[in-house]
Design a protein around this motif. Structure first.
Motif, PDB file in Angstrom:
ATOM      1  N   VAL A   1       0.813  -1.155  -0.042  1.00 39.84           N
ATOM      2  CA  VAL A   1      -0.012   0.082  -0.003  1.00 39.84           C
ATOM      3  C   VAL A   1       1.071   1.298  -0.038  1.00 39.84           C
ATOM      4  O   VAL A   1       0.583   2.192  -0.764  1.00 39.84           O
ATOM      5  N   SER A   2       1.844   1.409   0.768  1.00 37.37           N
ATOM      6  CA  SER A   2       3.101   2.390   0.859  1.00 37.37           C
ATOM      7  C   SER A   2       3.470   2.838  -0.408  1.00 37.37           C
ATOM      8  O   SER A   2       3.581   3.826  -0.805  1.00 37.37           O
ATOM      9  N   LEU A   3       3.998   1.534  -1.289  1.00 40.31           N
ATOM     10  CA  LEU A   3       4.662   1.678  -2.527  1.00 40.31           C
ATOM     11  C   LEU A   3       3.612   2.294  -3.381  1.00 40.31           C
ATOM     12  O   LEU A   3       3.916   3.214  -4.384  1.00 40.31           O
ATOM     13  N   VAL A   4       2.206   1.777  -3.422  1.00 45.53           N
ATOM     14  CA  VAL A   4       1.540   2.277  -4.472  1.00 45.53           C
ATOM     15  C   VAL A   4       1.279   3.870  -4.140  1.00 45.53           C
ATOM     16  O   VAL A   4       1.284   4.523  -5.125  1.00 45.53           O
ATOM     17  N   PHE A   5       1.130   4.137  -2.950  1.00 42.26           N
ATOM     18  CA  PHE A   5       0.933   5.563  -2.779  1.00 42.26           C
ATOM     19  C   PHE A   5       2.098   6.199  -3.078  1.00 42.26           C
ATOM     20  O   PHE A   5       2.084   7.520  -3.682  1.00 42.26           O
ATOM     21  N   SER A   6       3.217   5.828  -2.843  1.00 39.85           N
ATOM     22  CA  SER A   6       4.521   6.494  -2.878  1.00 39.85           C
ATOM     23  C   SER A   6       4.664   6.628  -4.653  1.00 39.85           C
ATOM     24  O   SER A   6       4.877   7.596  -5.266  1.00 39.85           O
ATOM     25  N   CYS A   7       4.207   5.850  -5.330  1.00 41.24           N
ATOM     26  CA  CYS A   7       4.277   5.959  -6.948  1.00 41.24           C
ATOM     27  C   CYS A   7       3.288   6.871  -7.075  1.00 41.24           C
ATOM     28  O   CYS A   7       3.769   7.685  -8.287  1.00 41.24           O
ATOM     29  N   VAL A   8       2.183   7.142  -6.659  1.00 43.82           N
ATOM     30  CA  VAL A   8       0.912   8.145  -7.019  1.00 43.82           C
ATOM     31  C   VAL A   8       1.581   9.586  -6.725  1.00 43.82           C
ATOM     32  O   VAL A   8       1.532  10.293  -7.492  1.00 43.82           O
ATOM     33  N   VAL A   9       2.134   9.535  -5.431  1.00 43.91           N
ATOM     34  CA  VAL A   9       2.667  10.804  -5.258  1.00 43.91           C
ATOM     35  C   VAL A   9       3.668  11.500  -6.002  1.00 43.91           C
ATOM     36  O   VAL A   9       3.967  12.470  -6.615  1.00 43.91           O
ATOM     37  N   MET A  10       4.590  10.394  -6.651  1.00 44.26           N
ATOM     38  CA  MET A  10       5.686  10.833  -7.187  1.00 44.26           C
ATOM     39  C   MET A  10       5.431  11.108  -8.767  1.00 44.26           C
ATOM     40  O   MET A  10       5.687  12.051  -9.384  1.00 44.26           O
ATOM     41  N   TYR A  11       4.478  10.284  -9.309  1.00 42.03           N
ATOM     42  CA  TYR A  11       3.758  10.694 -10.572  1.00 42.03           C
ATOM     43  C   TYR A  11       3.227  11.848 -10.615  1.00 42.03           C
ATOM     44  O   TYR A  11       3.380  12.875 -11.558  1.00 42.03           O
ATOM     45  N   ASP A  12       2.533  12.260  -9.515  1.00 36.97           N
ATOM     46  CA  ASP A  12       1.699  13.643  -9.494  1.00 36.97           C
ATOM     47  C   ASP A  12       2.760  14.562  -9.451  1.00 36.97           C
ATOM     48  O   ASP A  12       2.644  15.654 -10.114  1.00 36.97           O
ATOM     49  N   ALA A  13       3.868  14.383  -8.756  1.00 40.02           N
ATOM     50  CA  ALA A  13       4.872  15.341  -8.489  1.00 40.02           C
ATOM     51  C   ALA A  13       5.674  15.714  -9.955  1.00 40.02           C
ATOM     52  O   ALA A  13       5.753  16.982 -10.338  1.00 40.02           O
ATOM     53  N   ALA A  14       5.969  14.523 -10.522  1.00 43.99           N
ATOM     54  CA  ALA A  14       6.352  14.798 -11.943  1.00 43.99           C
ATOM     55  C   ALA A  14       5.567  15.029 -13.179  1.00 43.99           C
ATOM     56  O   ALA A  14       5.919  15.784 -14.329  1.00 43.99           O
ATOM     57  N   GLY A  15       4.296  14.548 -13.092  1.00 44.70           N
ATOM     58  CA  GLY A  15       3.442  14.852 -13.940  1.00 44.70           C
ATOM     59  C   GLY A  15       2.285  16.119 -13.871  1.00 44.70           C
ATOM     60  O   GLY A  15       2.533  16.955 -14.439  1.00 44.70           O
ATOM     61  N   VAL A  16       1.188  15.917 -13.070  1.00 49.87           N
ATOM     62  CA  VAL A  16       0.067  16.669 -12.963  1.00 49.87           C
ATOM     63  C   VAL A  16       0.912  18.053 -12.198  1.00 49.87           C
ATOM     64  O   VAL A  16       0.504  18.961 -12.769  1.00 49.87           O
ATOM     65  N   ARG A  17       1.555  18.177 -11.139  1.00 46.76           N
ATOM     66  CA  ARG A  17       1.970  19.368 -10.731  1.00 46.76           C
ATOM     67  C   ARG A  17       3.030  20.223 -11.669  1.00 46.76           C
ATOM     68  O   ARG A  17       3.057  21.163 -11.772  1.00 46.76           O
ATOM     69  N   ARG A  18       3.793  19.307 -12.238  1.00 48.57           N
ATOM     70  CA  ARG A  18       4.717  19.892 -13.325  1.00 48.57           C
ATOM     71  C   ARG A  18       4.140  20.689 -14.380  1.00 48.57           C
ATOM     72  O   ARG A  18       4.361  21.715 -14.794  1.00 48.57           O
ATOM     73  N   ALA A  19       2.878  19.925 -14.888  1.00 47.12           N
ATOM     74  CA  ALA A  19       2.137  20.602 -15.838  1.00 47.12           C
ATOM     75  C   ALA A  19       1.556  21.828 -15.346  1.00 47.12           C
ATOM     76  O   ALA A  19       1.324  22.657 -16.081  1.00 47.12           O
ATOM     77  N   ALA A  20       0.987  21.883 -14.170  1.00 50.63           N
ATOM     78  CA  ALA A  20       0.166  22.850 -13.749  1.00 50.63           C
ATOM     79  C   ALA A  20       1.316  24.121 -13.693  1.00 50.63           C
ATOM     80  O   ALA A  20       0.727  25.429 -13.950  1.00 50.63           O
ATOM     81  N   GLY A  21       2.398  23.986 -13.355  1.00 55.22           N
ATOM     82  CA  GLY A  21       3.587  24.832 -13.338  1.00 55.22           C
ATOM     83  C   GLY A  21       3.920  25.345 -14.586  1.00 55.22           C
ATOM     84  O   GLY A  21       3.936  26.793 -14.795  1.00 55.22           O
ATOM     85  N   LYS A  22       3.880  24.610 -15.731  1.00 55.68           N
ATOM     86  CA  LYS A  22       4.230  25.052 -16.997  1.00 55.68           C
ATOM     87  C   LYS A  22       3.020  26.013 -17.314  1.00 55.68           C
ATOM     88  O   LYS A  22       3.205  26.985 -18.117  1.00 55.68           O
ATOM     89  N   GLN A  23       1.899  25.732 -17.162  1.00 51.84           N
ATOM     90  CA  GLN A  23       0.828  26.366 -17.454  1.00 51.84           C
ATOM     91  C   GLN A  23       0.859  27.758 -16.643  1.00 51.84           C
ATOM     92  O   GLN A  23       0.506  28.689 -17.444  1.00 51.84           O
ATOM     93  N   ALA A  24       1.094  27.524 -15.550  1.00 50.27           N
ATOM     94  CA  ALA A  24       1.152  29.080 -14.558  1.00 50.27           C
ATOM     95  C   ALA A  24       2.087  29.859 -15.380  1.00 50.27           C
ATOM     96  O   ALA A  24       2.032  31.289 -15.484  1.00 50.27           O
ATOM     97  N   THR A  25       3.353  29.359 -15.977  1.00 48.37           N
ATOM     98  CA  THR A  25       4.635  30.220 -16.757  1.00 48.37           C
ATOM     99  C   THR A  25       3.852  30.725 -17.964  1.00 48.37           C
ATOM    100  O   THR A  25       3.966  32.113 -18.190  1.00 48.37           O
ATOM    101  N   LEU A  26       3.092  29.978 -18.518  1.00 47.52           N
ATOM    102  CA  LEU A  26       2.505  30.663 -19.687  1.00 47.52           C
ATOM    103  C   LEU A  26       1.621  31.656 -19.483  1.00 47.52           C
ATOM    104  O   LEU A  26       1.387  32.636 -20.261  1.00 47.52           O
ATOM    105  N   LEU A  27       0.607  31.483 -18.557  1.00 44.12           N
ATOM    106  CA  LEU A  27      -0.560  32.398 -17.988  1.00 44.12           C
ATOM    107  C   LEU A  27       0.138  33.603 -17.677  1.00 44.12           C
ATOM    108  O   LEU A  27      -0.157  34.834 -17.834  1.00 44.12           O
ATOM    109  N   ASN A  28       1.358  33.454 -16.893  1.00 45.81           N
ATOM    110  CA  ASN A  28       1.853  34.637 -16.468  1.00 45.81           C
ATOM    111  C   ASN A  28       2.688  35.491 -17.657  1.00 45.81           C
ATOM    112  O   ASN A  28       2.430  36.843 -17.578  1.00 45.81           O
ATOM    113  N   ARG A  29       3.233  34.819 -18.698  1.00 43.14           N
ATOM    114  CA  ARG A  29       3.544  35.528 -19.805  1.00 43.14           C
ATOM    115  C   ARG A  29       2.532  36.119 -20.598  1.00 43.14           C
ATOM    116  O   ARG A  29       2.703  37.135 -21.282  1.00 43.14           O
ATOM    117  N   ILE A  30       1.245  35.569 -20.643  1.00 43.79           N
ATOM    118  CA  ILE A  30       0.130  36.211 -21.606  1.00 43.79           C
ATOM    119  C   ILE A  30      -0.255  37.292 -20.794  1.00 43.79           C
ATOM    120  O   ILE A  30      -0.604  38.646 -21.432  1.00 43.79           O
TER     121      ILE A  30
END
Length: 185
Positions: free
Chosen positions: A116-145
């Motif tokens: 269970v801990s390993l599965v949750f760890s994978c979800v957290v790491m996927y979120d850190a590198a995937g979803v949150r990173r994409a949100a950061g890129k979108q924030a950069t683009l919106l700030n430029r606009i």
């Protein structure tokens, strides 16, 4: 004679009430003592729970490293980095992997708790590198606009936070740190 009997009964009732009151007060004291004992036991257990303090100090160490690294790179002290997300290495990855390895050592790497801990760890790491990173890129683009003159008529009070997620390398380095820390403790 009647008066003496009445006074005696009244005195007996008062004594009975005083005894009951004293019992109640004694029980309150006992309950208070039990609550305090329970609170102290809980506090002691929390202070001796390595599954709480090892991840906390791992996070604190990584966040302090980020503050120092930012100070060296920018020559400016930015205390907001201590609570900020993103950057090298990923404290999220380090924390979850430290806990996962510690659980594996404690209950066995074939236990359901480790799985269970390993599965949750994978979800957290996927979120850190995937979803949150994409949100950061979108924030950069919106700030430029928003900052582009004449493109929008919007007045913005503050910029969006751009450093939200991690690169895959930052996640991997954080995971390696977590594995090392979890192995030590």
């Amino acid at each position: 004679m009647q008066m003496v009997k009445l006074k005696r009964k009244t005195l007996q009732r008062k004594n009975k009430i005083i005894k009951i009151r004293d019992k109640i007060e004694g029980r309150k004291h006992i309950l208070y003592s039990l609550y305090m004992l329970t609170f102290l036991e809980i506090l002691t257990q929390l202070l001796h729970n390595k599954f709480m303090w090892v991840p906390f100090f791992t996070w604190l160490g990584i966040q302090c490293f980020k503050v120092i690294w930012d100070l060296i790179a920018t020559k400016k002290f930015n205390f907001k980095r201590i609570m900020g997300a993103g950057g090298m290495p990923s404290s999220h990855s380090a924390i979850v992997m430290a806990i996962t390895v510690m659980i594996g050592k404690e209950v066995g790497f074939d236990g359901w708790q480790f799985a269970v801990s390993l599965v949750f760890s994978c979800v957290v790491m996927y979120d850190a590198a995937g979803v949150r990173r994409a949100a950061g890129k979108q924030a950069t683009l919106l700030n430029r606009i928003i900052e582009t003159p004449g493109l929008t008529g919007m007045q913005v009070q503050e910029k969006l936070v751009e450093v939200l997620g991690h690169t895959p390398l930052q996640v991997v380095v954080g995971a390696i740190i977590g594995i090392i820390v979890g192995s030590i403790f």
